[in-house]
Scaffold this motif. Sequence first.
Motif, short mmCIF file in Angstrom:
data_model
loop_
_atom_site.label_atom_id
_atom_site.label_comp_id
_atom_site.label_asym_id
_atom_site.label_seq_id
_atom_site.Cartn_x
_atom_site.Cartn_y
_atom_site.Cartn_z
N VAL A 103 0.83 -1.21 0.00
CA VAL A 103 0.00 0.00 0.00
C VAL A 103 0.87 1.26 0.00
CG1 VAL A 103 -1.77 1.26 1.26
CG2 VAL A 103 -1.86 -1.23 1.16
N PHE A 110 3.03 5.87 -7.70
CA PHE A 110 2.11 5.93 -8.83
C PHE A 110 1.31 7.23 -8.76
CE2 PHE A 110 2.82 1.46 -7.98
CZ PHE A 110 3.19 1.00 -9.23
N ARG A 111 0.87 7.65 -9.94
CA ARG A 111 0.06 8.86 -9.94
C ARG A 111 -1.36 8.50 -10.36
NH1 ARG A 111 2.86 13.08 -13.46
NH2 ARG A 111 4.59 11.68 -13.09
N PHE A 112 -2.31 8.76 -9.53
CA PHE A 112 -3.70 8.60 -9.92
C PHE A 112 -4.53 9.62 -9.16
CE2 PHE A 112 -4.54 5.97 -6.16
CZ PHE A 112 -3.29 5.39 -5.94
N THR A 159 -5.53 -6.63 5.44
CA THR A 159 -5.99 -5.50 4.66
C THR A 159 -5.35 -4.20 5.12
OG1 THR A 159 -7.87 -5.32 6.13
CG2 THR A 159 -8.22 -6.55 4.11
N ASN A 161 -5.15 -2.84 7.95
CA ASN A 161 -5.95 -2.05 8.89
C ASN A 161 -5.76 -2.55 10.31
OD1 ASN A 161 -7.95 0.06 7.72
ND2 ASN A 161 -7.80 -1.54 6.20
N GLU B 11 1.19 5.74 -18.66
CA GLU B 11 0.74 6.45 -17.47
C GLU B 11 -0.59 5.92 -16.98
OE1 GLU B 11 1.05 10.48 -16.92
OE2 GLU B 11 3.23 10.39 -17.19
N ARG B 13 -1.68 2.96 -17.48
CA ARG B 13 -1.46 1.63 -16.92
C ARG B 13 -0.90 1.76 -15.50
NH1 ARG B 13 2.47 -1.62 -20.25
NH2 ARG B 13 3.54 -1.99 -18.30
N LYS B 14 0.01 2.74 -15.35
CA LYS B 14 0.61 2.93 -14.03
C LYS B 14 -0.45 3.35 -13.01
CE LYS B 14 4.68 4.73 -13.19
NZ LYS B 14 5.83 5.64 -13.25
N ALA B 15 -1.37 4.22 -13.46
CA ALA B 15 -2.43 4.64 -12.55
C ALA B 15 -3.24 3.43 -12.12
CB ALA B 15 -3.32 5.67 -13.23
N TYR B 17 -2.24 0.31 -11.96
CA TYR B 17 -1.48 -0.51 -11.01
C TYR B 17 -1.38 0.15 -9.65
CZ TYR B 17 -0.11 -4.21 -14.17
OH TYR B 17 -0.13 -5.30 -14.97
N GLY B 18 -1.28 1.47 -9.65
CA GLY B 18 -1.24 2.19 -8.38
C GLY B 18 -2.47 1.88 -7.56
N ARG B 19 -3.63 1.93 -8.24
CA ARG B 19 -4.88 1.62 -7.53
C ARG B 19 -4.88 0.18 -7.04
NH1 ARG B 19 -7.29 4.78 -12.06
NH2 ARG B 19 -7.72 6.82 -11.16
N LEU B 20 -4.29 -0.70 -7.84
CA LEU B 20 -4.23 -2.11 -7.48
C LEU B 20 -3.42 -2.32 -6.20
CD1 LEU B 20 -5.56 -4.41 -8.97
CD2 LEU B 20 -3.34 -5.01 -9.95
N PHE B 21 -2.30 -1.58 -6.10
CA PHE B 21 -1.46 -1.69 -4.91
C PHE B 21 -2.20 -1.23 -3.67
CE2 PHE B 21 2.34 -2.07 -7.64
CZ PHE B 21 3.08 -2.96 -6.89
N VAL B 22 -3.01 -0.20 -3.82
CA VAL B 22 -3.69 0.36 -2.66
C VAL B 22 -4.97 -0.41 -2.32
CG1 VAL B 22 -4.60 2.51 -1.68
CG2 VAL B 22 -2.72 2.59 -3.28
N PRO B 24 -5.88 -3.49 -1.40
CA PRO B 24 -6.08 -4.29 -0.18
C PRO B 24 -6.47 -3.41 1.00
CG PRO B 24 -4.00 -4.86 -1.21
CD PRO B 24 -4.57 -3.73 -2.00
N TRP B 25 -5.83 -2.25 1.09
CA TRP B 25 -6.14 -1.36 2.21
C TRP B 25 -7.58 -0.88 2.14
CZ3 TRP B 25 -7.36 3.93 1.96
CH2 TRP B 25 -7.49 4.55 3.21
N LEU B 26 -8.00 -0.54 0.90
CA LEU B 26 -9.35 -0.02 0.72
C LEU B 26 -10.38 -1.07 1.10
CD1 LEU B 26 -10.25 2.74 -0.20
CD2 LEU B 26 -10.71 1.77 -2.45
N VAL B 27 -10.09 -2.33 0.78
CA VAL B 27 -11.01 -3.42 1.08
C VAL B 27 -11.24 -3.53 2.58
CG1 VAL B 27 -11.26 -5.93 1.07
CG2 VAL B 27 -10.51 -4.75 -1.00
#
Lengths: 300, 300
Positions: A103, A110-112, A159, A161, B11, B13-15, B17-22, B24-27
């Motif tokens: 995380v 990454f930028r999003f 997760t 948390n 870019e 794609r990177k965005a 993957y960035g969301r993918l990395f984060v 688990p935390w969001l879940v």
Amino acid sequence: MSAERSDHLTRKDLAGFLWRFVRGLVLLEVGFILLYPLIYTVTVAFRPPQELNDPVVVWIPKTWTFRNIAEVWEFIKLPELLLNNVRIDLASAILQTAVCCLVGYGLARFRFREKGLLFALVVATIVIPPQATTIANFIQFRGMGILDTPMAFYLPALTANGIRSGLFIFIYRQFFRNMPADLEDAAYIDGGGPFTTFLRIMLPNATAPVIIVFLFSMVWYWNDTFFHGMYLDQTQTLSTALETLRSNLSVMIPGIQADPFTISCYMQAGVVMTIFPVLAIYILMQRYFTESIERTGLVG
Amino acid sequence: MNRRIRPLPLERRKAFYGRLFVLPWLVGFLPFFVLPLIRTVRYSLSFMTASAEGIALQPVGLRNYIKLFAEDPDFIRELSTAFGTMFQEVPLILSFSIFIAMLLNQKFRGRTLARAILFLPVIVTSGVVIYILKTDINALYAMNGVQGQSFLRMTALTDILYSLGLDYRITDLISSAMGRIFDIAWKCGVQILLFLGGLQSIPSSFYEAASVEGATQWEKFWKITFPMITPVLLTGIVYSIVDSFTYYGNNIMLKSIKPAFDNLNYAYASAMSLVYSVMVMVVLGLVFLLVGRRVTYVER
């Protein structure tokens, strides 16, 4: 000419010597302050209770004894509890260390669009004291049917948390943000996807935060009694056994209330039994730990 | 000519993957943080009765909050104490940690040992262990002995400062800071670690260049060291503030936990901890506004 030079050197030497002296003094002082409770615990745990009141004995007992440990053994069933600790606390710490790393990396490299918001929310989880939402969490866990199962610890850890996860994500994020962009670009040019880049390039360079986070995570899980008491009431661990030791002692050993010295010795014996696994891991990992601080700087 | 630059596929794609990395935390964030928080807010707006069938809620609007500010004799006083302690302690903790980290960063014999010892108590004594030590009468007596000693030395220092003709306000400030060293040193472990990591990440070439240009140590600290550790400084500030507020011995924490479990007055306790959390967040928001902009991230 030469005399002047040597004179100059001596003055500098003197300053250096003074500085080293002061530095040593400060480190000794602080080291003593920090070690004090630990020394106290160990020497009290292994001394006969009557020597606690002996003015001759300050630090080193006249006789070393394992009797305190043996007496407390009945209340802290070490082999059984140790297994619980490994199964619950160590496992959660490992999960937490790994997932928080992912995380933190995602938030750093990454930028999003919603990244800023997500990061602010992570900070919010650090800020809101977990005690504030404990009862609500308790009800949540009960609704999910994971109350009093190890899942109540595994799922939050998995997760990111779990206990102080927000802080760990923060530490990872600050670390990864400081990694040179060239490393990443080189990996992308060579055709590595983001996961390959993370696993093969970034992670091997991130041993420092990983070790630091793991140690803290483990200690905080290991010594926690609050969450254990709330979510895992049925499973005793070393920390919860230690927490109830005093009341158990006074119930099971009649007359001990009147003897504060014996209580002190038994309590400290319990502390030794609880922390020695952590201590052992720290002493084993200590070299990597202090070295890892050294290696935080990627490029020199 | 198309002035609008469309995001490159990489870019985008990177965005992703960035969301993918984060992810688990969001879940976990939703069930383990957001839902309990919403529940807590609802409790704080209710009157709660617990019975064998479960918990019954009766909405009462803002009454808990009004009670908090208008009727509770202690809350505002405790709140200002907590803030006062925080404003006094955090600067002390941070400067002390930076100082110790810089000492530990120098090369000298026994450095590894010094580091291992300085971090040892942080690793070992947290949670239940510190609780046991604080409730052990004999340990407390012994620790007060140490404090008593430093108190003696402190008065000697005050006398010296007086005879130097310093203003009493400055003298008081210095002596109260010295008196707190014992407490402060205990709270610095994580921060020392963070700063040491930060110091290690400064390329030595910066210092070499500065030496060639004839910079003094003082200039090197303010022009190189300090700006370079601002990212970890931010982490350190956030950690120290949160730690000072959520520390178990903190009166508000005690107050908001105790009524919850003693009288099942969880609704009122919820309101209290929510108000408290919001205030902590305001402080952190100010810190981010003031310090966040000055943080330098080096692109290497």
